[in-house]
Write a protein that holds these residues in place. Structure first.
Motif, PDB file in Angstrom:
ATOM      1  N   THR A 283     -25.420  27.560  19.864  1.00 14.90           N
ATOM      2  CA  THR A 283     -25.421  27.571  18.342  1.00 14.90           C
ATOM      3  C   THR A 283     -24.021  27.719  17.534  1.00 14.90           C
ATOM      4  O   THR A 283     -23.691  28.485  16.942  1.00 14.90           O
ATOM      5  N   GLY A 284     -23.253  26.552  17.895  1.00 15.72           N
ATOM      6  CA  GLY A 284     -21.839  26.284  17.213  1.00 15.72           C
ATOM      7  C   GLY A 284     -20.784  27.317  17.745  1.00 15.72           C
ATOM      8  O   GLY A 284     -19.802  27.205  17.272  1.00 15.72           O
ATOM      9  N   LEU A 285     -21.042  28.189  18.652  1.00 10.41           N
ATOM     10  CA  LEU A 285     -19.884  29.173  19.274  1.00 10.41           C
ATOM     11  C   LEU A 285     -19.767  28.706  20.760  1.00 10.41           C
ATOM     12  O   LEU A 285     -20.533  28.131  21.332  1.00 10.41           O
TER      13      LEU A 285
ATOM     14  N   GLU B 202     -12.403  26.706  15.393  1.00  9.73           N
ATOM     15  CA  GLU B 202     -10.938  27.446  16.068  1.00  9.73           C
ATOM     16  C   GLU B 202     -10.664  26.441  17.527  1.00  9.73           C
ATOM     17  O   GLU B 202      -9.653  26.459  18.061  1.00  9.73           O
ATOM     18  N   VAL B 203     -12.075  26.058  18.080  1.00 11.84           N
ATOM     19  CA  VAL B 203     -11.747  25.412  19.251  1.00 11.84           C
ATOM     20  C   VAL B 203     -11.184  24.277  19.280  1.00 11.84           C
ATOM     21  O   VAL B 203     -10.106  23.773  20.182  1.00 11.84           O
ATOM     22  N   ASN B 204     -11.415  23.372  18.086  1.00  7.88           N
ATOM     23  CA  ASN B 204     -10.757  22.296  17.688  1.00  7.88           C
ATOM     24  C   ASN B 204      -9.263  22.596  17.491  1.00  7.88           C
ATOM     25  O   ASN B 204      -8.325  21.747  17.904  1.00  7.88           O
ATOM     26  N   ALA B 205      -8.960  23.581  16.703  1.00  8.07           N
ATOM     27  CA  ALA B 205      -7.664  23.829  16.525  1.00  8.07           C
ATOM     28  C   ALA B 205      -6.858  24.203  17.695  1.00  8.07           C
ATOM     29  O   ALA B 205      -5.603  23.622  18.014  1.00  8.07           O
ATOM     30  N   LEU B 206      -7.336  24.893  18.654  1.00  6.06           N
ATOM     31  CA  LEU B 206      -6.542  25.246  19.997  1.00  6.06           C
ATOM     32  C   LEU B 206      -6.526  23.903  20.745  1.00  6.06           C
ATOM     33  O   LEU B 206      -5.257  23.531  21.316  1.00  6.06           O
ATOM     34  N   LEU B 207      -7.541  23.093  20.675  1.00  6.93           N
ATOM     35  CA  LEU B 207      -7.233  21.787  21.519  1.00  6.93           C
ATOM     36  C   LEU B 207      -6.556  20.750  20.851  1.00  6.93           C
ATOM     37  O   LEU B 207      -5.806  19.762  21.692  1.00  6.93           O
ATOM     38  N   ALA B 208      -6.227  20.687  19.589  1.00 10.09           N
ATOM     39  CA  ALA B 208      -5.582  19.805  19.057  1.00 10.09           C
ATOM     40  C   ALA B 208      -4.130  19.727  19.231  1.00 10.09           C
ATOM     41  O   ALA B 208      -3.277  18.970  19.199  1.00 10.09           O
TER      42      ALA B 208
ATOM     43  N   VAL C 187      -8.143  25.113  29.819  1.00  8.00           N
ATOM     44  CA  VAL C 187      -9.065  26.168  29.457  1.00  8.00           C
ATOM     45  C   VAL C 187      -8.464  27.472  29.518  1.00  8.00           C
ATOM     46  O   VAL C 187      -8.997  28.233  28.756  1.00  8.00           O
ATOM     47  N   ARG C 188      -7.259  27.617  29.958  1.00 10.21           N
ATOM     48  CA  ARG C 188      -6.568  28.690  29.839  1.00 10.21           C
ATOM     49  C   ARG C 188      -5.938  29.440  28.267  1.00 10.21           C
ATOM     50  O   ARG C 188      -5.659  30.432  28.297  1.00 10.21           O
ATOM     51  N   VAL C 189      -6.200  28.506  27.433  1.00  9.76           N
ATOM     52  CA  VAL C 189      -5.994  28.928  26.205  1.00  9.76           C
ATOM     53  C   VAL C 189      -7.033  29.642  25.500  1.00  9.76           C
ATOM     54  O   VAL C 189      -6.701  30.337  24.551  1.00  9.76           O
ATOM     55  N   PHE C 190      -7.892  29.752  26.388  1.00 15.24           N
ATOM     56  CA  PHE C 190      -9.153  30.550  25.679  1.00 15.24           C
ATOM     57  C   PHE C 190      -9.398  31.717  26.347  1.00 15.24           C
ATOM     58  O   PHE C 190      -9.183  31.681  27.744  1.00 15.24           O
ATOM     59  N   ASP C 191      -9.458  32.730  25.707  1.00 16.18           N
ATOM     60  CA  ASP C 191      -9.580  34.093  26.439  1.00 16.18           C
ATOM     61  C   ASP C 191     -11.021  34.283  26.859  1.00 16.18           C
ATOM     62  O   ASP C 191     -11.839  34.045  26.303  1.00 16.18           O
ATOM     63  N   ALA C 192     -10.990  35.060  27.952  1.00 18.54           N
ATOM     64  CA  ALA C 192     -12.328  35.098  28.489  1.00 18.54           C
ATOM     65  C   ALA C 192     -13.158  36.367  27.748  1.00 18.54           C
ATOM     66  O   ALA C 192     -12.325  37.196  27.336  1.00 18.54           O
ATOM     67  N   GLY C 193     -14.344  36.069  27.418  1.00 15.60           N
ATOM     68  CA  GLY C 193     -14.990  37.377  26.882  1.00 15.60           C
ATOM     69  C   GLY C 193     -14.989  37.105  25.063  1.00 15.60           C
ATOM     70  O   GLY C 193     -15.688  37.803  24.437  1.00 15.60           O
ATOM     71  N   VAL C 194     -14.157  36.029  24.733  1.00 18.10           N
ATOM     72  CA  VAL C 194     -14.065  35.950  23.344  1.00 18.10           C
ATOM     73  C   VAL C 194     -15.035  34.510  22.779  1.00 18.10           C
ATOM     74  O   VAL C 194     -14.895  33.491  23.645  1.00 18.10           O
ATOM     75  N   ARG C 195     -15.710  34.754  21.671  1.00 20.77           N
ATOM     76  CA  ARG C 195     -16.442  33.553  21.237  1.00 20.77           C
ATOM     77  C   ARG C 195     -15.666  32.755  20.196  1.00 20.77           C
ATOM     78  O   ARG C 195     -15.203  33.635  19.129  1.00 20.77           O
ATOM     79  N   TYR C 196     -15.856  31.578  20.111  1.00 18.39           N
ATOM     80  CA  TYR C 196     -14.749  30.779  19.302  1.00 18.39           C
ATOM     81  C   TYR C 196     -15.846  29.841  18.288  1.00 18.39           C
ATOM     82  O   TYR C 196     -16.649  29.120  19.090  1.00 18.39           O
TER      83      TYR C 196
END
Length: 178
Positions: free
Chosen positions: A166-168, A137-143, A124-133
């Motif tokens: 709602t998709g974010l 984009e989530v799939n790209a980061l997890l892939a 989960v550290r690849v996701f920045d706190a406070g940013v909505r994805y």
């Protein structure tokens, strides 16, 4: 001979073709030329260079690839490589992460919840706190970590590490580096 020298020798397309033809069973200069489409002159020049380096044994028109040299160079490179940097300072977490993460990729998703939680908190550290994805984009980061992005997304949401609406998606749990 070291792995870097072998890589340098094989960086030349003609020498690479000669090695490939020999590995696939060609045994003479003529057979290599026929298999590779190279001229006899190009095969002779490449074979001479490979023989000087110790990768090929040449006896007039006969050629033999010395495959044991490749294995020896690979073993020597592996032995001299520095150990991988630990993924965690906590020995228990490091044990779990080293079992499931290789070369920056997740080799499998742990079935045991406690181990899966350790892996997910690392991921989960690849996701920045406070940013909505957006989901794409989530799939790209997890892939980057594992091809089953849907399972990883679902586990991250189920464990409260990501929140979805709602998709974010946004980061909602786990340790944050400051």
């Amino acid at each position: 001979m070291d792995a870097a020298t072998i890589a340098g020798l094989l960086a030349d397309p003609a020498r690479l073709k000669v090695v490939a033809a020999l590995a696939l069973g060609a045994g003479t200069i003529e057979e290599v030329a026929q298999a590779t489409g190279l001229s006899l002159k190009d095969v002779v020049l490449a074979a001479r260079r490979l023989a000087r380096a110790g990768l090929v044994r040449r006896d007039r028109h006969d050629l033999e690839l010395l495959t044991d040299r490749f294995g020896a160079a690979a073993r020597a490179a592996a032995e001299s490589a520095p150990p991988p940097a630990p993924l965690s300072d906590d020995p228990a977490e490091e044990a779990v992460l080293s079992a499931f993460v290789r070369d920056g990729r997740l080799v499998s998703i742990p079935a045991q919840r406690s181990k899966r939680r350790v892996v997910l908190e690392h991921l989960v550290r690849v996701f920045d706190a406070g940013v909505r994805y957006p989901e794409r984009e989530v799939n790209a980061l997890l892939a980057v970590w594992h091809p089953d992005t849907a399972a990883l997304r679902r586990h991250l949401v189920d464990e409260g590490l990501l929140t979805r609406e709602t998709g974010l998606y946004w980061r909602s749990g786990g340790w944050v580096d400051v």
